[in-house]
Design a protein around this motif. Structure first.
Motif, PDB file in Angstrom:
ATOM      1  N   UNK A  81       0.766  -1.288  -0.092  1.00  0.00           N
ATOM      2  CA  UNK A  81      -0.119  -0.186   0.102  1.00  0.00           C
ATOM      3  C   UNK A  81       0.920   1.315   0.102  1.00  0.00           C
ATOM      4  N   UNK A  82       0.424   2.307   0.006  1.00  0.00           N
ATOM      5  CA  UNK A  82       0.918   3.591  -0.310  1.00  0.00           C
ATOM      6  C   UNK A  82       1.585   4.074   0.897  1.00  0.00           C
ATOM      7  N   UNK A  83       2.742   4.181   1.107  1.00  0.00           N
ATOM      8  CA  UNK A  83       3.538   4.592   2.329  1.00  0.00           C
ATOM      9  C   UNK A  83       4.036   3.395   2.877  1.00  0.00           C
ATOM     10  N   UNK A  84       3.920   2.189   2.398  1.00  0.00           N
ATOM     11  CA  UNK A  84       4.614   1.040   2.809  1.00  0.00           C
ATOM     12  C   UNK A  84       5.502   0.539   1.870  1.00  0.00           C
ATOM     13  N   UNK A  85       6.207  -0.763   2.019  1.00  0.00           N
ATOM     14  CA  UNK A  85       7.488  -1.092   1.297  1.00  0.00           C
ATOM     15  C   UNK A  85       6.963  -2.622   1.095  1.00  0.00           C
ATOM     16  N   UNK A  86       7.771  -3.251   0.039  1.00  0.00           N
ATOM     17  CA  UNK A  86       7.626  -4.563  -0.197  1.00  0.00           C
ATOM     18  C   UNK A  86       9.035  -5.003  -0.730  1.00  0.00           C
ATOM     19  N   UNK A  87       9.342  -6.198  -0.173  1.00  0.00           N
ATOM     20  CA  UNK A  87      10.545  -7.004  -0.621  1.00  0.00           C
ATOM     21  C   UNK A  87      10.070  -8.500  -1.160  1.00  0.00           C
ATOM     22  N   UNK A  88      10.361  -8.327  -2.482  1.00  0.00           N
ATOM     23  CA  UNK A  88       9.941  -9.988  -3.073  1.00  0.00           C
ATOM     24  C   UNK A  88      10.749 -10.865  -2.458  1.00  0.00           C
ATOM     25  N   UNK A  89       9.889 -12.031  -2.756  1.00  0.00           N
ATOM     26  CA  UNK A  89      10.699 -13.396  -2.185  1.00  0.00           C
ATOM     27  C   UNK A  89      11.233 -13.859  -3.671  1.00  0.00           C
ATOM     28  N   UNK A  90      12.203 -14.467  -3.493  1.00  0.00           N
ATOM     29  CA  UNK A  90      13.181 -14.840  -2.358  1.00  0.00           C
ATOM     30  C   UNK A  90      13.894 -13.824  -1.467  1.00  0.00           C
TER      31      UNK A  90
END
Length: 257
Positions: A81-90
């Motif tokens: 979501x806006x204002x948050x972050x994502x690290x994809x797997x692996x």
């Protein structure tokens, strides 16, 4: 760059992820951006909240009021979501400190995950015992070795995807995959690591255990507690000669404390 510390609190991560996260925190001690793992009672002081993002419908339920003052980073799953972050797997556990730094704008972008060649003999210490790791790291680093550490076989194999080592000091009995299976993976799966020497660390000295290690591909055995002079002599067998004469460490010596 001055060293900085990033306080992390993990929520609902599966046990394997937690184990790898702890290894990432330990590895960060040798990096400009150091990670600190907070428990539930310290969660309100966190700079970063790490959460599994594989099930989007659970995201709202995982968030707590104190996350308003922290950066929320999801591991896997749909876009954040806006204002948050994502690290994809692996998840790049061995490089988590740099990844978080870039993601949050704390450290400058660095290309690649393999550090520049230092001209030093490189050693990976793999043991679930903090005491053993500290004992070995405390001997290796002052002696001129480029040393890193991992607290389980899974974390070691993650590191081996992006780093090259002349030698791996590998405990036999560990949670998760044991030393024999870890050694077998190093020698048979990681093609670029087949020349990496694996020295098994064990309190077991029976012929059967040594045969198991030999079949797994290990190159030598050291019995715990490891004597530093024996460690020095064993490592000397696996240090390329050019590191002694072409601008590298000359005859690294491990001195008893």
């Amino acid at each position: 760059m001055l060293e900085k510390t990033l306080r992390i609190h993990a929520v609902s991560l599966p046990p394997n992820d937690m184990q790898l996260l702890r290894s990432s925190v330990a590895l960060s001690r040798h990096q400009p951006l150091q990670l600190t793992l907070l428990d539930d009672e310290e969660a309100r002081y966190a700079d970063v909240i790490l959460m599994p993002g594989d099930k989007a419908e659970q995201r709202r339920g995982l968030l707590a009021p104190w996350t308003d003052d922290a950066k929320v980073v999801w591991l896997g799953g749909p876009p954040a979501p806006v204002g948050q972050y994502l690290i994809e797997r692996p998840v790049p556990w061995s490089n988590l400190s740099n990844v978080l730094g870039r993601l949050l704008g704390i450290t400058p972008v660095q290309t690649g995950t393999t550090p520049p060649r230092t001209g030093k003999p490189s050693v990976l210490v793999v043991d679930d015992s903090v005491v053993t790791r500290n004992h070995l790291m405390g001997a290796l680093v002052p002696a001129g070795f480029d040393a890193m550490e991992a607290d389980c076989g899974e974390a070691a194999l993650t590191l081996l995807r992006s780093h090259r080592f002349h030698c791996v000091l590998l405990d036999v009995v560990m949670p998760g995959i044991d030393g024999y299976d870890t050694c077998r993976s190093i020698k048979n799966t990681y093609v670029g690591q087949r020349q990496t020497a694996v020295v098994m660390l064990t309190s077991r000295s029976s012929p059967f255990d040594r045969i198991r290690g030999k079949f797994a591909g290990c190159d030598a055995y050291l019995t715990k507690p490891v004597e530093l002079e024996q460690l020095r002599a064993t490592l000397a067998r696996f240090i390329p000669a050019d590191l002694h004469s072409q601008g590298g460490v000359r005859s690294p010596r491990i001195r008893p404390a």
